[in-house]
Scaffold this motif. Structure first.
Motif, PDB file in Angstrom:
ATOM      1  N   LEU A  20     -16.122  37.242  33.561  1.00 39.68           N
ATOM      2  CA  LEU A  20     -14.514  38.249  33.719  1.00 39.68           C
ATOM      3  C   LEU A  20     -14.200  38.225  34.987  1.00 39.68           C
ATOM      4  O   LEU A  20     -12.782  37.372  35.058  1.00 39.68           O
ATOM      5  CB  LEU A  20     -14.491  39.683  33.759  1.00 39.68           C
ATOM      6  CG  LEU A  20     -15.297  40.223  32.194  1.00 39.68           C
ATOM      7  CD1 LEU A  20     -15.867  41.743  32.712  1.00 39.68           C
ATOM      8  CD2 LEU A  20     -13.986  39.875  31.214  1.00 39.68           C
ATOM      9  N   ILE A  27     -17.959  42.225  27.566  1.00 47.07           N
ATOM     10  CA  ILE A  27     -18.112  40.157  28.379  1.00 47.07           C
ATOM     11  C   ILE A  27     -18.127  40.747  29.684  1.00 47.07           C
ATOM     12  O   ILE A  27     -18.353  41.772  30.625  1.00 47.07           O
ATOM     13  CB  ILE A  27     -16.965  39.894  28.304  1.00 47.07           C
ATOM     14  CG1 ILE A  27     -15.981  39.382  26.645  1.00 47.07           C
ATOM     15  CG2 ILE A  27     -16.567  38.197  28.975  1.00 47.07           C
ATOM     16  CD1 ILE A  27     -14.860  39.253  27.030  1.00 47.07           C
ATOM     17  N   THR A  43      -8.903  42.131  28.783  1.00 45.36           N
ATOM     18  CA  THR A  43     -10.456  42.398  27.848  1.00 45.36           C
ATOM     19  C   THR A  43      -9.275  43.854  26.830  1.00 45.36           C
ATOM     20  O   THR A  43      -9.232  44.606  27.415  1.00 45.36           O
ATOM     21  CB  THR A  43     -11.156  42.192  28.736  1.00 45.36           C
ATOM     22  OG1 THR A  43     -10.794  40.880  30.227  1.00 45.36           O
ATOM     23  CG2 THR A  43     -12.533  42.330  28.386  1.00 45.36           C
ATOM     24  N   SER A 103     -13.365  40.028  23.767  1.00 47.26           N
ATOM     25  CA  SER A 103     -11.804  38.644  23.342  1.00 47.26           C
ATOM     26  C   SER A 103     -11.101  38.926  25.084  1.00 47.26           C
ATOM     27  O   SER A 103     -11.230  40.922  25.413  1.00 47.26           O
ATOM     28  CB  SER A 103     -11.144  38.711  22.461  1.00 47.26           C
ATOM     29  OG  SER A 103     -10.541  40.214  22.413  1.00 47.26           O
ATOM     30  N   VAL A 104     -10.918  38.608  25.361  1.00 50.13           N
ATOM     31  CA  VAL A 104     -10.102  37.723  26.661  1.00 50.13           C
ATOM     32  C   VAL A 104      -8.991  37.883  25.625  1.00 50.13           C
ATOM     33  O   VAL A 104      -8.055  36.123  25.625  1.00 50.13           O
ATOM     34  CB  VAL A 104     -10.330  37.339  27.708  1.00 50.13           C
ATOM     35  CG1 VAL A 104      -9.632  37.191  29.114  1.00 50.13           C
ATOM     36  CG2 VAL A 104     -11.757  38.024  27.946  1.00 50.13           C
TER      37      VAL A 104
END
Length: 112
Positions: A8, A3, A33, A37-38
């Motif tokens: 972020l 990401i 994270t 994905s988060v």
């Protein structure tokens, strides 16, 4: 696919804004994270001495970024299982648009 750092930072700022300054000693909203994905996590202080000193952590939502850079949203049920969020978020939403949907929570699946 990692990401981007800008995303972020935006996610972290959004999480920070969800926790009122005067409540930070009792609760925090944060992000964890992993890969693309988060997880959005609600962390709360112990509600009783009987549960011990550990703060509870509850996943609220999961954001996933695909190879095209589009973001997808999942709710988390009471058994910590992913539920696809099927409301139309428009074409190619960014992470903040997805997070704003969790904040609006029109179906009550994120914050109850």
């Amino acid at each position: 696919m990692a990401i981007p750092e800008l995303n972020l930072r935006r996610i972290a700022a959004w999480c920070d804004a969800q926790t009122p300054e005067d409540m930070r000693h009792k609760m925090l909203v944060g992000a964890a994270t992993r890969g693309n994905s988060v997880n959005i996590i609600d962390t709360r202080e112990p509600w009783s001495d009987k549960v011990g000193p550990e703060w509870s952590r509850t996943r609220i939502a999961k954001l996933t970024r695909d190879a095209d850079g589009d973001w997808y949203l999942h709710a988390i049920n009471r058994n910590d299982k992913l539920l696809p969020y099927t409301a139309d978020l428009g074409a190619g939403p960014g992470p903040i648009q997805v997070l704003e949907e969790t904040e609006r929570d029109p179906t009550g699946v994120f914050w109850g």
